[in-house]
Scaffold this active site. Structure first.
Site, PDB file in Angstrom:
ATOM      1  NE  ARG A 164      -9.624  -6.490 -18.839  1.00  0.00           N
ATOM      2  CZ  ARG A 164      -9.797  -6.728 -17.536  1.00  0.00           C
ATOM      3  NH1 ARG A 164      -9.706  -5.736 -16.650  1.00  0.00           N
ATOM      4  NH2 ARG A 164     -10.030  -7.947 -17.100  1.00  0.00           N
ATOM      5  CB  SER A 238     -11.772 -11.349 -21.775  1.00  0.00           C
ATOM      6  OG  SER A 238     -11.830 -11.919 -20.492  1.00  0.00           O
ATOM      7  CD  GLU A 334      -9.446  -7.675 -22.434  1.00  0.00           C
ATOM      8  OE1 GLU A 334     -10.342  -7.854 -21.603  1.00  0.00           O
ATOM      9  OE2 GLU A 334      -8.358  -8.279 -22.400  1.00  0.00           O
TER      10      GLU A 334
HETATM   11  P1  FAD Z   1       0.843  -7.561 -26.342  1.00  0.00           P
HETATM   12  O1  FAD Z   1      -0.239  -8.511 -26.694  1.00  0.00           O
HETATM   13  O2  FAD Z   1       2.189  -7.815 -26.887  1.00  0.00           O
HETATM   14  O3  FAD Z   1       0.369  -6.096 -26.769  1.00  0.00           O
HETATM   15  C1  FAD Z   1      -0.922  -5.634 -26.458  1.00  0.00           C
HETATM   16  C2  FAD Z   1      -1.050  -4.186 -26.942  1.00  0.00           C
HETATM   17  O4  FAD Z   1      -0.158  -3.354 -26.208  1.00  0.00           O
HETATM   18  C3  FAD Z   1      -0.663  -3.995 -28.422  1.00  0.00           C
HETATM   19  O5  FAD Z   1      -1.481  -2.992 -28.968  1.00  0.00           O
HETATM   20  C4  FAD Z   1       0.783  -3.544 -28.356  1.00  0.00           C
HETATM   21  O6  FAD Z   1       1.173  -2.762 -29.476  1.00  0.00           O
HETATM   22  C5  FAD Z   1       0.786  -2.705 -27.074  1.00  0.00           C
HETATM   23  N1  FAD Z   1       2.059  -2.729 -26.335  1.00  0.00           N
HETATM   24  C6  FAD Z   1       2.709  -3.827 -25.879  1.00  0.00           C
HETATM   25  N2  FAD Z   1       3.808  -3.467 -25.204  1.00  0.00           N
HETATM   26  C7  FAD Z   1       3.849  -2.111 -25.224  1.00  0.00           C
HETATM   27  C8  FAD Z   1       4.761  -1.143 -24.712  1.00  0.00           C
HETATM   28  N3  FAD Z   1       5.848  -1.490 -24.041  1.00  0.00           N
HETATM   29  N4  FAD Z   1       4.504   0.170 -24.953  1.00  0.00           N
HETATM   30  C9  FAD Z   1       3.388   0.539 -25.642  1.00  0.00           C
HETATM   31  N5  FAD Z   1       2.498  -0.328 -26.161  1.00  0.00           N
HETATM   32  C10 FAD Z   1       2.727  -1.636 -25.950  1.00  0.00           C
HETATM   33  N6  FAD Z   1      -5.834  -9.135 -19.251  1.00  0.00           N
HETATM   34  C11 FAD Z   1      -6.357  -8.607 -18.118  1.00  0.00           C
HETATM   35  O7  FAD Z   1      -6.433  -7.379 -17.985  1.00  0.00           O
HETATM   36  N7  FAD Z   1      -6.816  -9.396 -17.106  1.00  0.00           N
HETATM   37  C12 FAD Z   1      -6.771 -10.736 -17.175  1.00  0.00           C
HETATM   38  O8  FAD Z   1      -7.195 -11.410 -16.247  1.00  0.00           O
HETATM   39  C13 FAD Z   1      -6.226 -11.338 -18.345  1.00  0.00           C
HETATM   40  N8  FAD Z   1      -6.178 -12.675 -18.467  1.00  0.00           N
HETATM   41  C14 FAD Z   1      -5.653 -13.240 -19.597  1.00  0.00           C
HETATM   42  C15 FAD Z   1      -5.608 -14.636 -19.693  1.00  0.00           C
HETATM   43  C16 FAD Z   1      -5.074 -15.249 -20.807  1.00  0.00           C
HETATM   44  C17 FAD Z   1      -5.027 -16.765 -20.883  1.00  0.00           C
HETATM   45  C18 FAD Z   1      -4.551 -14.451 -21.869  1.00  0.00           C
HETATM   46  C19 FAD Z   1      -3.925 -15.105 -23.065  1.00  0.00           C
HETATM   47  C20 FAD Z   1      -4.606 -13.057 -21.790  1.00  0.00           C
HETATM   48  C21 FAD Z   1      -5.167 -12.439 -20.656  1.00  0.00           C
HETATM   49  N9  FAD Z   1      -5.256 -11.037 -20.531  1.00  0.00           N
HETATM   50  C22 FAD Z   1      -5.755 -10.481 -19.382  1.00  0.00           C
HETATM   51  C23 FAD Z   1      -4.805 -10.170 -21.623  1.00  0.00           C
HETATM   52  C24 FAD Z   1      -3.282  -9.880 -21.596  1.00  0.00           C
HETATM   53  O9  FAD Z   1      -2.624 -10.774 -20.742  1.00  0.00           O
HETATM   54  C25 FAD Z   1      -2.971  -8.459 -21.131  1.00  0.00           C
HETATM   55  O10 FAD Z   1      -3.639  -7.533 -21.958  1.00  0.00           O
HETATM   56  C26 FAD Z   1      -1.480  -8.160 -21.163  1.00  0.00           C
HETATM   57  O11 FAD Z   1      -1.228  -6.939 -20.513  1.00  0.00           O
HETATM   58  C27 FAD Z   1      -0.900  -8.123 -22.561  1.00  0.00           C
HETATM   59  O12 FAD Z   1       0.500  -8.042 -22.456  1.00  0.00           O
HETATM   60  P2  FAD Z   1       1.445  -8.387 -23.665  1.00  0.00           P
HETATM   61  O13 FAD Z   1       2.842  -8.035 -23.276  1.00  0.00           O
HETATM   62  O14 FAD Z   1       1.238  -9.781 -24.116  1.00  0.00           O
HETATM   63  O15 FAD Z   1       0.905  -7.358 -24.760  1.00  0.00           O
HETATM   64  N1  EPU Z   2     -20.282 -16.324 -17.320  1.00  0.00           N
HETATM   65  C1  EPU Z   2     -21.191 -17.155 -17.932  1.00  0.00           C
HETATM   66  N2  EPU Z   2     -20.732 -17.985 -18.924  1.00  0.00           N
HETATM   67  C2  EPU Z   2     -19.445 -18.019 -19.298  1.00  0.00           C
HETATM   68  C3  EPU Z   2     -18.507 -17.174 -18.659  1.00  0.00           C
HETATM   69  C4  EPU Z   2     -18.959 -16.322 -17.670  1.00  0.00           C
HETATM   70  O1  EPU Z   2     -22.366 -17.158 -17.628  1.00  0.00           O
HETATM   71  O2  EPU Z   2     -19.104 -18.796 -20.199  1.00  0.00           O
HETATM   72  C5  EPU Z   2     -20.769 -15.405 -16.265  1.00  0.00           C
HETATM   73  C6  EPU Z   2     -20.977 -16.028 -14.909  1.00  0.00           C
HETATM   74  O3  EPU Z   2     -22.122 -15.455 -14.361  1.00  0.00           O
HETATM   75  C7  EPU Z   2     -19.793 -15.544 -14.093  1.00  0.00           C
HETATM   76  C8  EPU Z   2     -19.536 -14.178 -14.703  1.00  0.00           C
HETATM   77  O4  EPU Z   2     -19.851 -14.348 -16.084  1.00  0.00           O
HETATM   78  O5  EPU Z   2     -20.109 -15.487 -12.752  1.00  0.00           O
HETATM   79  C9  EPU Z   2     -18.135 -13.667 -14.575  1.00  0.00           C
HETATM   80  O6  EPU Z   2     -17.218 -14.631 -15.080  1.00  0.00           O
HETATM   81  P1  EPU Z   2     -15.680 -14.618 -14.632  1.00  0.00           P
HETATM   82  O7  EPU Z   2     -15.577 -14.517 -13.149  1.00  0.00           O
HETATM   83  O8  EPU Z   2     -15.014 -15.770 -15.319  1.00  0.00           O
HETATM   84  O9  EPU Z   2     -15.155 -13.265 -15.190  1.00  0.00           O
HETATM   85  P2  EPU Z   2     -15.336 -12.541 -16.589  1.00  0.00           P
HETATM   86  O10 EPU Z   2     -16.224 -11.368 -16.425  1.00  0.00           O
HETATM   87  O11 EPU Z   2     -15.697 -13.517 -17.647  1.00  0.00           O
HETATM   88  C10 EPU Z   2     -13.388 -10.896 -16.150  1.00  0.00           C
HETATM   89  C11 EPU Z   2     -12.232 -10.361 -16.918  1.00  0.00           C
HETATM   90  C12 EPU Z   2     -11.059 -11.334 -16.883  1.00  0.00           C
HETATM   91  C13 EPU Z   2     -10.636 -11.512 -15.425  1.00  0.00           C
HETATM   92  C14 EPU Z   2     -11.834 -12.055 -14.639  1.00  0.00           C
HETATM   93  C15 EPU Z   2     -11.533 -12.126 -13.156  1.00  0.00           C
HETATM   94  C16 EPU Z   2     -13.079  -8.866 -18.623  1.00  0.00           C
HETATM   95  C17 EPU Z   2     -13.389  -8.670 -20.066  1.00  0.00           C
HETATM   96  N3  EPU Z   2     -12.619 -10.077 -18.288  1.00  0.00           N
HETATM   97  O12 EPU Z   2     -13.831 -12.060 -16.833  1.00  0.00           O
HETATM   98  O13 EPU Z   2      -9.977 -10.766 -17.592  1.00  0.00           O
HETATM   99  O14 EPU Z   2      -9.552 -12.397 -15.324  1.00  0.00           O
HETATM  100  O15 EPU Z   2     -12.972 -11.175 -14.808  1.00  0.00           O
HETATM  101  O16 EPU Z   2     -11.489 -10.835 -12.619  1.00  0.00           O
HETATM  102  O17 EPU Z   2     -13.244  -7.942 -17.829  1.00  0.00           O
HETATM  103  C18 EPU Z   2      -8.990 -10.593 -19.760  1.00  0.00           C
HETATM  104  O18 EPU Z   2      -9.193  -9.376 -19.681  1.00  0.00           O
HETATM  105  O19 EPU Z   2      -8.417 -11.129 -20.741  1.00  0.00           O
HETATM  106  C19 EPU Z   2      -9.438 -11.458 -18.674  1.00  0.00           C
HETATM  107  C20 EPU Z   2      -9.307 -12.787 -18.693  1.00  0.00           C
END
Ligand code: FAD
Ligand code: EPU
Length: 338
Positions: A164, A238, A334
């Site tokens: 991240r 997250s 994050e």
């Molecule tokens: P924004 O929120 O618009 O921007 C994020 C940051 O990047 C800001 O600091 C902004 O200034 C900068 N930025 C944006 N665009 C640019 C650009 N073109 N050039 C330079 N800087 C820029 N993330 C994960 O890694 N894994 C996941 O599984 C995951 N699951 C998610 C689930 C949900 C329901 C939600 C709401 C979010 C999740 N995220 C996850 C976080 C998010 O989706 C990612 O971080 C995504 O890449 C953000 O993209 P955005 O375009 O919305 O960025």
């Molecule tokens: N868990 C709990 N309680 C909770 C949630 C999670 O006990 O309420 C524990 C469980 O043991 C579970 C483990 O956490 O097995 C892992 O949970 P999960 O598989 O949901 O993944 P996560 O670690 O919570 C991370 C990323 C997600 C990504 C998933 C799948 C980070 C900070 N988050 O979540 O990314 O989608 O793994 O790879 O690394 C994001 O970055 O926004 C994001 C959603």
């Protein structure tokens, strides 16, 4: 290319926080972006690049210029029998790129299905899910330097990708606007189904010889069952990173909390799921007025409607304090707090 004044950002952040930008403009080409950066009003003000607003928490009005990336276009720029290099505009919706790759039968992005946001933001925190990170499929990116307006190309080793993390979140924060990303995708597929939930979901789907399309479908199903849809409940995924802690500290904690899950990172460090730590502190499903902690995933803070960014930030700090007190582990956000 219009400069809009006192512009509401509520539709442009997935937390749905109601704040305003002093100035707002959307650009749809590198040339338009360069011209915008030359405008005296833009030059003098603080700038924030916005993609889909899915990793941002606004705590106040933004007294500068918000530049929204609308650069579109996805194309194969080079290919051979093994690989295709796919270049996508920074303003493309991430999942549209995944769908494009699946339709072309190009492997590598399937585990990253359904992550919200834009292609341009994806390198910023080296997005990751279900055993794959952006760095695994990354070839290069192009970015405009805010100060000079020059276009630069960054190869993977120049981006400092980590969990991240990248230079664009650290030393180069705010200095570059990512306008395109090129991915190296594969014609012969190596599936990554190491994440347990993928295997279980494929089995439930009765798939015995999975394709990249099946893996994508499994990932989408898992995500939809766990994570709240921002269209229904405001959130940014997250809120915290999963902390990496010294093995020695983990072994001590494990004596007191035998169920504490962990993933090895190196010989001396392990990653602990922050969701577990937060749940142990009693926060899971907590509702405070119109905001709280999601009931299925303690790592996700939610806005049920009308909450301010300050209230969510206060909640985040309270969570950090309680995890620190109980486990001696410092959680780091994050989400980008503005
Ligand atoms: P924004 O929120 O618009 O921007 C994020 C940051 O990047 C800001 O600091 C902004 O200034 C900068 N930025 C944006 N665009 C640019 C650009 N073109 N050039 C330079 N800087 C820029 N993330 C994960 O890694 N894994 C996941 O599984 C995951 N699951 C998610 C689930 C949900 C329901 C939600 C709401 C979010 C999740 N995220 C996850 C976080 C998010 O989706 C990612 O971080 C995504 O890449 C953000 O993209 P955005 O375009 O919305 O960025
Ligand atoms: N868990 C709990 N309680 C909770 C949630 C999670 O006990 O309420 C524990 C469980 O043991 C579970 C483990 O956490 O097995 C892992 O949970 P999960 O598989 O949901 O993944 P996560 O670690 O919570 C991370 C990323 C997600 C990504 C998933 C799948 C980070 C900070 N988050 O979540 O990314 O989608 O793994 O790879 O690394 C994001 O970055 O926004 C994001 C959603």
């Amino acid at each position: 290319m219009q400069l809009l004044r006192n512009y509401s950002l509520k539709p442009f952040n997935t937390f749905g926080i109601d704040v305003k930008a002093n100035l707002f403009a959307r650009f749809s080409s590198v040339e338009e972006l360069m011209a915008l950066l030359q405008l005296p009003e833009v030059k003098l003000k603080e700038k924030l690049i916005l993609g889909g607003g899915s990793n941002i928490l606004f705590t106040k009005d933004f007294d500068g210029v918000v530049l929204q990336n609308g650069i579109k276009g996805i194309k194969v720029v080079h290919e051979d029998d093994e690989v295709a290099f796919v270049k996508a505009g920074g303003g493309e919706v991430w999942h549209d790129l995944v769908l494009y790759a699946l339709a072309q039968n190009l492997g590598g992005l399937e585990n990253l299905s359904l992550i919200p946001g834009t292609v341009g933001a994806s390198p910023l925190q080296n997005i990751g899910a279900y055993g794959v990170e952006l760095k695994d499929v990354f070839h290069e990116l192009e970015a405009v330097e805010v100060e000079t307006g020059d276009l630069h190309t960054f190869a993977g080793n120049a981006c400092g990708f980590g969990y991240r993390d990248s230079i664009f979140k650290r030393e180069a924060k705010g200095r570059y606007i990512i306008t395109s990303v090129t991915f190296k995708l594969h014609k012969h597929h190596t599936l990554n189904t190491s994440y347990g939930a993928i295997k279980d979901t494929l089995a439930q789907m009765q798939v015995t010889e999975p394709t990249i399309q099946d893996v994508s479908a499994a990932v989408c199903a898992i995500r939809q069952s766990k994570l709240p849809d921002p269209k229904e409940i405001g959130n940014a995924g997250s809120f915290f990173k999963n902390p990496e802690i010294p093995l020695l500290l983990f072994e001590t904690l494990k004596l007191q909390y035998p169920d504490m899950p962990s993933y090895p990172v190196s010989e001396t460090t392990v990653k602990v799921p922050a969701g577990w730590l937060i749940e142990q502190c009693g926060w899971k499903g907590k509702v405070i007025e119109n905001y709280g902690v999601h009931k299925n995933q303690a790592l996700v803070l939610v806005n049920y409607g009308g909450a301010t960014g300050n209230k969510l930030q206060e909640l985040a700090y309270a969570i950090i304090r309680s995890v620190e007190e109980k486990f001696g582990i410092a959680l780091q956000p994050e989400v980008n707090i503005i």
